[in-house]
Design an enzyme around this catalytic site. Structure first.
Site, PDB file in Angstrom:
ATOM      1  N   HIS A 188      10.512   6.156  -0.787  1.00 20.57           N
ATOM      2  CA  HIS A 188       9.439   6.686   0.048  1.00 20.57           C
ATOM      3  C   HIS A 188       8.913   8.023  -0.457  1.00 20.57           C
ATOM      4  O   HIS A 188       7.760   8.369  -0.225  1.00 20.57           O
ATOM      5  CB  HIS A 188       9.865   6.746   1.511  1.00 20.57           C
ATOM      6  CG  HIS A 188       9.817   5.392   2.117  1.00 20.57           C
ATOM      7  ND1 HIS A 188      10.924   4.591   2.194  1.00 20.57           N
ATOM      8  CD2 HIS A 188       8.771   4.670   2.569  1.00 20.57           C
ATOM      9  CE1 HIS A 188      10.563   3.434   2.711  1.00 20.57           C
ATOM     10  NE2 HIS A 188       9.272   3.453   2.950  1.00 20.57           N
ATOM     11  N   GLU A 429       7.982  -8.622   5.406  1.00 19.13           N
ATOM     12  CA  GLU A 429       8.707  -7.913   4.342  1.00 19.13           C
ATOM     13  C   GLU A 429      10.149  -8.376   4.223  1.00 19.13           C
ATOM     14  O   GLU A 429      10.964  -7.736   3.559  1.00 19.13           O
ATOM     15  CB  GLU A 429       8.589  -6.393   4.508  1.00 19.13           C
ATOM     16  CG  GLU A 429       8.844  -5.883   5.893  1.00 19.13           C
ATOM     17  CD  GLU A 429       8.547  -4.388   6.051  1.00 19.13           C
ATOM     18  OE1 GLU A 429       8.298  -3.690   5.058  1.00 19.13           O
ATOM     19  OE2 GLU A 429       8.590  -3.930   7.203  1.00 19.13           O
ATOM     20  N   ASP A 453       9.500  -3.808   0.398  1.00 19.15           N
ATOM     21  CA  ASP A 453      10.749  -4.331   0.951  1.00 19.15           C
ATOM     22  C   ASP A 453      10.923  -5.809   0.633  1.00 19.15           C
ATOM     23  O   ASP A 453      12.039  -6.269   0.417  1.00 19.15           O
ATOM     24  CB  ASP A 453      10.791  -4.107   2.477  1.00 19.15           C
ATOM     25  CG  ASP A 453      11.279  -2.703   2.800  1.00 19.15           C
ATOM     26  OD1 ASP A 453      12.240  -2.253   2.139  1.00 19.15           O
ATOM     27  OD2 ASP A 453      10.696  -2.049   3.675  1.00 19.15           O
ATOM     28  N   CYS A 500       0.119  -4.469   2.129  1.00 21.73           N
ATOM     29  CA  CYS A 500       0.106  -3.000   2.218  1.00 21.73           C
ATOM     30  C   CYS A 500       1.223  -2.369   1.397  1.00 21.73           C
ATOM     31  O   CYS A 500       1.381  -1.157   1.391  1.00 21.73           O
ATOM     32  CB  CYS A 500       0.172  -2.536   3.671  1.00 21.73           C
ATOM     33  SG  CYS A 500       1.687  -3.010   4.494  1.00 21.73           S
TER      34      CYS A 500
HETATM   35  C1  PEP Z   1       6.697  -2.261   2.259  1.00 21.54           C
HETATM   36  O1  PEP Z   1       7.895  -2.451   2.460  1.00 21.54           O
HETATM   37  O2  PEP Z   1       6.052  -2.825   1.363  1.00 21.54           O
HETATM   38  C2  PEP Z   1       5.946  -1.316   3.110  1.00 21.54           C
HETATM   39  C3  PEP Z   1       4.642  -1.199   3.031  1.00 21.54           C
HETATM   40  O3  PEP Z   1       6.665  -0.540   3.945  1.00 21.54           O
HETATM   41  P1  PEP Z   1       7.501   0.744   3.432  1.00 21.54           P
HETATM   42  O4  PEP Z   1       7.188   0.964   1.990  1.00 21.54           O
HETATM   43  O5  PEP Z   1       7.096   1.898   4.273  1.00 21.54           O
HETATM   44  O6  PEP Z   1       8.914   0.315   3.670  1.00 21.54           O
HETATM   45 MG    MG Z   2       8.772  -1.706   4.293  1.00 20.24          MG
END
Ligand code: PEP
Ligand code: MG
Length: 539
Positions: A188, A429, A453, A500
């Site tokens: 992140h 995910e 994920d 996303c």
């Molecule tokens: C993902 O897992 O692709 C996602 C968009 O959520 P995050 O990256 O915040 O876990």
């Molecule tokens: Mg995620």
């Protein structure tokens, strides 16, 4: 001049002074002292300094986030002046003839345990406060600088590793680049760097202790190279390169204001991902059509207590007002794994990525979830909002969520507070969600595929582990097949589907996604125009 190599997380190039990010370290040694009276006097002097630091924080918070959020610093101020707390510290210094730092840490742990074992939720929450206050007191005893990571001038932030809460505390406008030893490209912190479009490199081999803040460096986050103390020739080359980079970025500006439409006329919605309200300007500046993922958990981290309903409501309302009718998809709290908030007291987990996180935490701690849902529904009375839920693995979870949404709306009705309706979607995910996406599609308005994920759980590769970078392959056939399954299942039920995760910004796949039937892509703000270019060049 010294050259280091690493892995690019976010492309770009910069030249400037480094800031060596200093982590807090509260390990203290127990030392025998001769004069307990002097030690107690030293402790009280440090206490006065801590009180004035807390007052400064209170004033800053009051000016920036309002009285309600600032109130926590009043609690801290009271705590550090509490008679029982101070008596306990003095007692240890006197009886054991030990240094004040050790006495403070000992009392910190005793009080923390006491708060943790109390019945009332309010008192339980004081555990993090007593830890925070005691650590501050130790810092003052040692003469630590509380603003040690404030950036006086725009700087390249260099660190062993940076957690999301470290990152969020930094003043964004002064970060030229991130350079770290640890951190995988889909962590992140990496995502935050991309959201802010800040050049970033990880996997560096330097010894952080040998670096000195203020040293000039070049970060070439195209080649993955950091040059410390570059010579004139290198510097001049870099200046030319930085100019060329800027020109390249400027050529993308011609895509501003254009439609996201392929050569054959297919339209795609192109949105941006944000982590906080400040990212909105950048998203709009890059001409995003809306926000496809507001990672709301960043409202919860880098602080010592939960954000209250009013604070959240204000933030969501501000986002809606800034967006002026453009889409806003708020993902509910996806905390856990690498996104930690100590006050949630999740405890140690062997496998945090497979642990108590995201929707699991929200369903098990309904008061946290309800507060957020109420804030979002209230904000929805000011403009369009979509709600999106992370880490779904079953239809039963969706049913539970729906019933909690109804409860949240009922409670607002009873309180006489206005609220609006929302579009409701889930993130896909987990492989489980992919496999039952036919069933899930009947229950929601849309899907958004979280490829970060989904890749982690499908390939059984920890996205945080930089040693597995060579194996973490979001282009894996399994992932692409899964995306196709999800698109088809969504469309069978007449629902829209987007991506996303970071893969959405991969322009080598834009055409493939469009062929698959993807309706929306949500990417870091800095990637919007490049993806628009790829869409417009696709058949
Ligand atoms: C993902 O897992 O692709 C996602 C968009 O959520 P995050 O990256 O915040 O876990
Ligand atoms: Mg995620």
């Amino acid at each position: 001049m010294e050259i280091f190599k690493g892995k690019v997380i976010c492309q770009g190039m910069t030249l400037g002074p480094i800031h060596v990010f200093l982590k807090d370290d509260f390990t203290v040694n127990r030392m025998q002292i001769d004069n307990p009276e002097n030690e107690i006097k030293r402790m009280h002097e440090a206490k006065e300094k801590a009180i004035s630091e807390i007052q400064d924080l209170y004033d800053k918070a009051l000016a920036n986030v309002g009285e309600e959020s600032a109130a926590i610093f009043e609690v801290h101020s009271m705590m550090i002046q509490d008679g029982d707390y101070l008596d306990a510290i003095e007692n240890i210094i006197n009886v054991e003839s030990v240094n004040a730092e050790y006495a403070v840490i000992t009392v910190r742990d005793q009080f923390a345990k006491m708060f943790r074992n109390m019945d009332s939720d309010y008192m339980k929450e004081r555990e993090v406060d007593v830890i925070d206050v005691s650590n501050r007191l130790v810092g003052c005893l040692r003469g630590d600088n509380p603003n040690k990571n404030d950036l006086a001038v725009p700087s390249i932030v260099v660190a062993d590793d940076l957690t999301p809460s470290d990152t969020i505390r930094l003043e964004k406008s002064k970060i030229l680049a991130f350079v770290t030893k640890k951190g995988a490209s889909n962590s992140h912190t990496a995502i935050l760097a991309r959201t802010m479009n800040i050049p970033a490199i990880t996997g560096m081999t330097f010894d952080i202790n040998s670096l000195v803040s203020g040293t000039e460096a070049i970060v070439d986050a195209t080649k993955g190279v950091v040059v410390m103390e570059p010579d004139e020739a290198y510097k001049n080359k870099a200046i030319v390169e930085i100019k060329r980079e800027k020109e390249k970025r400027d050529t993308l500006l011609k895509y501003k204001g254009l439609d996201n439409v392929t050569l054959s006329g297919k339209r795609i919605n192109l949105y941006a991902n944000i982590g906080c309200i400040e990212d909105l300007d950048y998203a709009l500046d890059n001409d995003a059509g809306g926000i496809g993922l507001f990672r709301s958990e960043f409202l919860y981290i880098g602080r010592s207590s939960l954000p209250e309903e009013e604070e959240q409501y204000d933030t969501y309302k501000q986002a809606i007002e800034t967006l002026k009718g453009k889409k806003l998809i708020i993902r509910t709290l996806d905390i856990g794994a690498d996104k930690k908030a100590d006050y949630l007291d999740i405890g140690h987990e062997e496998n945090p990525a497979l642990g108590f996180r995201a929707i699991r935490l929200c369903l098990k701690r309904p008061s946290i979830f309800k507060t957020q849902l109420r804030a979002i529904y209230r904000a929805a009375s000011h403009g369009p909002v979509s709600l999106m839920f992370p880490m779904i693995i079953s239809a039963d979870e969706v049913m539970q969520i729906k019933s909690m949404c109804l409860e949240a709306k009922d409670s607002l009705e009873k309180d006489g507070l206005p609220y609006g309706d929302v579009e409701m979607g889930i993130m896909i995910e987990t492989p489980a969600a992919v496999m039952i996406s036919d069933e899930l599609a009947k229950l929601v308005d849309f899907f958004s595929i979280g490829t970060n994920d989904l890749t982690q759980y499908t390939l059984a590769i920890d996205r945080q582990n930089e040693n597995l970078e060579d194996f973490y392959n979001p282009h894996h056939k399994a992932i692409l097949k899964m995306i196709k399954i999800v698109v088809d299942n969504a469309h069978k039920e007449g629902k829209w589907v987007g991506i996303c995760g970071e893969l959405a910004a991969d322009t080598t796949l834009t055409e493939t996604f469009i062929e698959m039937g993807i309706d929306e892509l949500s990417v870091s703000a800095g990637a919007v125009l490049a993806v628009r270019e790829a869409i417009r060049k696709a058949k």
